[in-house]
Design a protein around this motif. Structure first.
Motif, mmCIF file in Angstrom:
data_model
loop_
_atom_site.group_PDB
_atom_site.id
_atom_site.type_symbol
_atom_site.label_atom_id
_atom_site.label_comp_id
_atom_site.label_asym_id
_atom_site.label_seq_id
_atom_site.Cartn_x
_atom_site.Cartn_y
_atom_site.Cartn_z
ATOM 1 N N LEU A 194 2.129 8.262 18.803
ATOM 2 C CA LEU A 194 1.478 7.330 17.887
ATOM 3 C C LEU A 194 2.245 6.011 17.819
ATOM 4 C CD1 LEU A 194 0.630 9.828 15.006
ATOM 5 C CD2 LEU A 194 -0.862 9.030 16.846
ATOM 6 N N PRO A 195 1.543 4.896 17.596
ATOM 7 C CA PRO A 195 2.230 3.598 17.510
ATOM 8 C C PRO A 195 3.101 3.523 16.270
ATOM 9 C CG PRO A 195 -0.097 3.379 16.947
ATOM 10 C CD PRO A 195 0.079 4.774 17.468
ATOM 11 N N PRO A 196 4.073 2.596 16.264
ATOM 12 C CA PRO A 196 4.956 2.454 15.096
ATOM 13 C C PRO A 196 4.153 2.107 13.837
ATOM 14 C CG PRO A 196 5.790 1.198 16.964
ATOM 15 C CD PRO A 196 4.411 1.638 17.330
ATOM 16 N N ILE A 197 4.652 2.549 12.693
ATOM 17 C CA ILE A 197 4.051 2.147 11.429
ATOM 18 C C ILE A 197 4.624 0.786 11.038
ATOM 19 C CG2 ILE A 197 3.760 4.551 10.736
ATOM 20 C CD1 ILE A 197 6.054 4.151 8.735
ATOM 21 N N VAL A 198 4.007 0.131 10.051
ATOM 22 C CA VAL A 198 4.472 -1.183 9.597
ATOM 23 C C VAL A 198 5.013 -1.035 8.178
ATOM 24 C CG1 VAL A 198 3.807 -3.564 9.092
ATOM 25 C CG2 VAL A 198 2.783 -2.363 11.035
ATOM 26 N N VAL A 199 6.197 -1.593 7.941
ATOM 27 C CA VAL A 199 6.871 -1.450 6.649
ATOM 28 C C VAL A 199 7.301 -2.815 6.127
ATOM 29 C CG1 VAL A 199 8.915 -0.505 5.462
ATOM 30 C CG2 VAL A 199 7.675 0.896 7.144
ATOM 31 N N HIS A 200 7.094 -3.025 4.813
ATOM 32 C CA HIS A 200 7.541 -4.255 4.154
ATOM 33 C C HIS A 200 9.030 -4.098 3.855
ATOM 34 C CE1 HIS A 200 7.539 -7.029 0.444
ATOM 35 N NE2 HIS A 200 7.452 -7.788 1.531
ATOM 36 N N ARG A 201 9.879 -4.836 4.579
ATOM 37 C CA ARG A 201 11.317 -4.613 4.503
ATOM 38 C C ARG A 201 11.892 -4.787 3.088
ATOM 39 N NH1 ARG A 201 14.946 -5.057 8.899
ATOM 40 N NH2 ARG A 201 13.552 -6.513 9.963
ATOM 41 N N PRO A 202 11.511 -5.854 2.324
ATOM 42 C CA PRO A 202 12.119 -6.033 0.992
ATOM 43 C C PRO A 202 11.876 -4.856 0.045
ATOM 44 C CG PRO A 202 11.036 -8.057 1.691
ATOM 45 C CD PRO A 202 10.645 -7.001 2.674
ATOM 46 N N THR A 203 10.762 -4.144 0.180
ATOM 47 C CA THR A 203 10.458 -3.036 -0.734
ATOM 48 C C THR A 203 10.487 -1.681 -0.039
ATOM 49 O OG1 THR A 203 8.076 -3.240 -0.303
ATOM 50 C CG2 THR A 203 8.973 -4.535 -2.133
ATOM 51 N N MET A 204 10.570 -1.678 1.293
ATOM 52 C CA MET A 204 10.510 -0.467 2.122
ATOM 53 C C MET A 204 9.208 0.297 1.907
ATOM 54 S SD MET A 204 13.093 -0.564 4.078
ATOM 55 C CE MET A 204 13.223 1.071 4.793
ATOM 56 N N ARG A 205 8.158 -0.423 1.505
ATOM 57 C CA ARG A 205 6.847 0.185 1.295
ATOM 58 C C ARG A 205 6.071 0.170 2.605
ATOM 59 N NH1 ARG A 205 2.061 -1.878 0.174
ATOM 60 N NH2 ARG A 205 2.876 -3.968 -0.247
ATOM 61 N N VAL A 206 5.345 1.254 2.868
ATOM 62 C CA VAL A 206 4.548 1.349 4.080
ATOM 63 C C VAL A 206 3.324 0.446 3.947
ATOM 64 C CG1 VAL A 206 3.200 2.865 5.583
ATOM 65 C CG2 VAL A 206 5.324 3.701 4.544
ATOM 66 N N VAL A 207 3.188 -0.495 4.856
ATOM 67 C CA VAL A 207 2.067 -1.425 4.856
ATOM 68 C C VAL A 207 0.904 -0.852 5.655
ATOM 69 C CG1 VAL A 207 1.305 -3.691 5.696
ATOM 70 C CG2 VAL A 207 3.524 -3.457 4.548
ATOM 71 N N ASP A 208 1.205 -0.273 6.795
ATOM 72 C CA ASP A 208 0.172 0.296 7.670
ATOM 73 C C ASP A 208 0.736 1.529 8.353
ATOM 74 O OD1 ASP A 208 -2.127 0.603 9.315
ATOM 75 O OD2 ASP A 208 -1.110 -0.482 10.923
ATOM 76 N N GLY A 209 0.067 2.670 8.177
ATOM 77 C CA GLY A 209 0.515 3.868 8.884
ATOM 78 C C GLY A 209 0.820 5.063 8.000
ATOM 79 N N MET A 210 0.243 5.130 6.780
ATOM 80 C CA MET A 210 0.519 6.272 5.916
ATOM 81 C C MET A 210 0.051 7.589 6.539
ATOM 82 S SD MET A 210 2.330 5.964 3.257
ATOM 83 C CE MET A 210 1.954 7.602 2.652
ATOM 84 N N HIS A 211 -1.076 7.565 7.248
ATOM 85 C CA HIS A 211 -1.545 8.792 7.900
ATOM 86 C C HIS A 211 -0.551 9.232 8.975
ATOM 87 C CE1 HIS A 211 -5.551 7.421 6.287
ATOM 88 N NE2 HIS A 211 -5.554 8.690 5.942
ATOM 89 N N ARG A 212 -0.026 8.262 9.727
ATOM 90 C CA ARG A 212 0.968 8.589 10.760
ATOM 91 C C ARG A 212 2.259 9.109 10.132
ATOM 92 N NH1 ARG A 212 0.828 2.898 13.395
ATOM 93 N NH2 ARG A 212 -0.706 2.526 11.746
ATOM 94 N N LEU A 213 2.637 8.525 8.971
ATOM 95 C CA LEU A 213 3.846 8.972 8.278
ATOM 96 C C LEU A 213 3.683 10.414 7.793
ATOM 97 C CD1 LEU A 213 6.630 8.366 7.074
ATOM 98 C CD2 LEU A 213 5.470 7.484 5.037
ATOM 99 N N LEU A 214 2.534 10.729 7.194
ATOM 100 C CA LEU A 214 2.296 12.093 6.710
ATOM 101 C C LEU A 214 2.260 13.084 7.870
ATOM 102 C CD1 LEU A 214 -0.414 11.409 3.974
ATOM 103 C CD2 LEU A 214 2.006 11.952 3.636
ATOM 104 N N ALA A 215 1.705 12.642 9.006
ATOM 105 C CA ALA A 215 1.674 13.505 10.184
ATOM 106 C C ALA A 215 3.093 13.800 10.669
ATOM 107 C CB ALA A 215 0.861 12.845 11.289
ATOM 108 N N ALA A 216 3.950 12.770 10.671
ATOM 109 C CA ALA A 216 5.338 12.954 11.104
ATOM 110 C C ALA A 216 6.075 13.902 10.168
ATOM 111 C CB ALA A 216 6.044 11.596 11.159
ATOM 112 N N LYS A 217 5.827 13.767 8.854
ATOM 113 C CA LYS A 217 6.460 14.659 7.876
ATOM 114 C C LYS A 217 6.044 16.101 8.103
ATOM 115 C CE LYS A 217 7.216 11.596 3.893
ATOM 116 N NZ LYS A 217 6.823 11.341 2.472
ATOM 117 N N SER A 218 4.723 16.310 8.339
ATOM 118 C CA SER A 218 4.220 17.676 8.510
ATOM 119 C C SER A 218 4.774 18.327 9.773
ATOM 120 C CB SER A 218 2.695 17.673 8.545
ATOM 121 O OG SER A 218 2.220 17.113 9.754
ATOM 122 N N GLN A 219 5.177 17.487 10.738
ATOM 123 C CA GLN A 219 5.755 18.005 11.980
ATOM 124 C C GLN A 219 7.272 18.190 11.863
ATOM 125 O OE1 GLN A 219 3.947 14.792 14.342
ATOM 126 N NE2 GLN A 219 2.992 16.367 15.629
#
Length: 320
Positions: free
Chosen positions: A46-71
């Motif tokens: 999967l392509p990299p997710i996008v994160v807002h560096r000042p807040t470390m909040r996920v901007v794009d890719g929450m589904h990919r993040l949850l998939a990575a966690k489940s794996q």
């Protein structure tokens, strides 16, 4: 000023999943677990997710993040965005209409409301281009929210140029420039007058027809004339225009019963074409809203071409 995009992101790097935060997603109903399961089952890179560096909040890719966690992954590939939070939200919306699981229409409209409030000077077309709805819908939403720029402040278009929200003066200026130097291109006049090239084209066409460069106000929707409203007069020696005509759908239905049309191939083709134009006013309005921002000029030009062909057809039919 431009809408933030992937050109504003840093190169990908591995980041601890535990350091990332959620929240602020344009998806009002949250993430779709079925889509997460699909990503896990695909076993694809999967392509990299996008994160807002000042807040470390996920901007794009929450589904990919949850998939990575489940794996059971402890890190994930990330591209950082350093801009303000308002721009991070715009990037989130823009990313989620471009790929992956698309945002619902309700989510896109709500996102447009938020973008209007945070980027009040952006034009309707610019906001439409990042939220995936029509400029006409953005204009309707803008009337209902705060954050509109002061009169005369102008709005920033997709090309980064500031244009006045009142095109009246711009049209007058364009008219003067065209009369003074007819050889100027549409873009040259547009830059000098502070209006769009399409508006300049309209002014130029009006000038060639001997019309005023300022169009009369038109209704905001394609609605029929209210019943009982006095018939207007046409331009032929003050003669009253014809009385209320039968509804197009009823006329086409009667034509369908005519054997001269029903029983030959050309007649049936004509009936099919005529039937296309029997839509109700609300259906036409729905079609207007469905035109995506990047297609407006092409669709409008095709509509004008079709209208010209029908006018030519009507003239030939009446002559014969």
């Amino acid at each position: 000023m431009h809408a933030p995009g992937h050109n504003d992101l840093y190169a990908a790097e591995e980041v601890e999943i535990g350091s990332l935060a959620a929240g602020g997603s344009p998806r009002t109903a949250g993430e779709n677990l079925a889509h997460v399961e699909t990503l896990v089952a695909s076993q694809a890179q999967l392509p990299p997710i996008v994160v807002h560096r000042p807040t470390m909040r996920v901007v794009d890719g929450m589904h990919r993040l949850l998939a990575a966690k489940s794996q059971g992954h402890r890190t994930i590939s990330v591209r950082f965005f350093d801009g303000p939070e308002e721009d991070a939200f715009v990037l989130a919306v823009r990313s989620n209409i471009a790929h992956g699981l698309p945002l619902s229409l309700a989510d896109r409209k709500q996102a447009a409301e938020r973008v209007i409030a945070s980027h009040a000077r952006w034009s309707d077309r610019m906001i439409a281009s990042v939220t995936g709805i029509s400029a006409r819908t953005v204009a309707e939403i803008r009337k209902q929210v705060k954050g509109r720029p002061a009169d005369g402040a102008g709005r920033i278009g997709r090309d980064g140029r500031v244009r006045s929200t009142d095109a009246t003066e711009g049209r007058r200026r364009a008219h003067e420039l065209i009369v003074k130097d007819p050889g100027l291109s549409l873009r040259q006049v547009a830059r000098a007058a502070g209006i769009s090239p399409e508006t300049v084209r309209d002014v130029k066409n009006r000038l060639s027809r001997g019309e005023d460069p300022l169009p009369r106000r038109r209704p905001k929707e394609l609605v029929p004339r209210p019943a009982g409203q006095p018939a207007r007069r046409d331009g032929h020696a003050g003669r009253p225009a014809p009385g209320p005509a039968a509804a197009p759908a009823a006329v086409v239905e009667r034509l369908r019963a005519d054997p001269a049309l029903r029983f030959n191939e050309n007649g049936r083709d004509l009936l099919r074409l005529l039937n296309v134009h029997t839509l109700r006013a609300e259906d036409w309005n729905r079609l207007v809203d469905s035109v995506p921002p990047h297609c407006t000029e092409k669709v409008a030009q095709l509509a004008r071409d079709c209208a010209r062909k029908w006018l030519e057809f009507a003239s030939v039919v009446e002559r014969d």
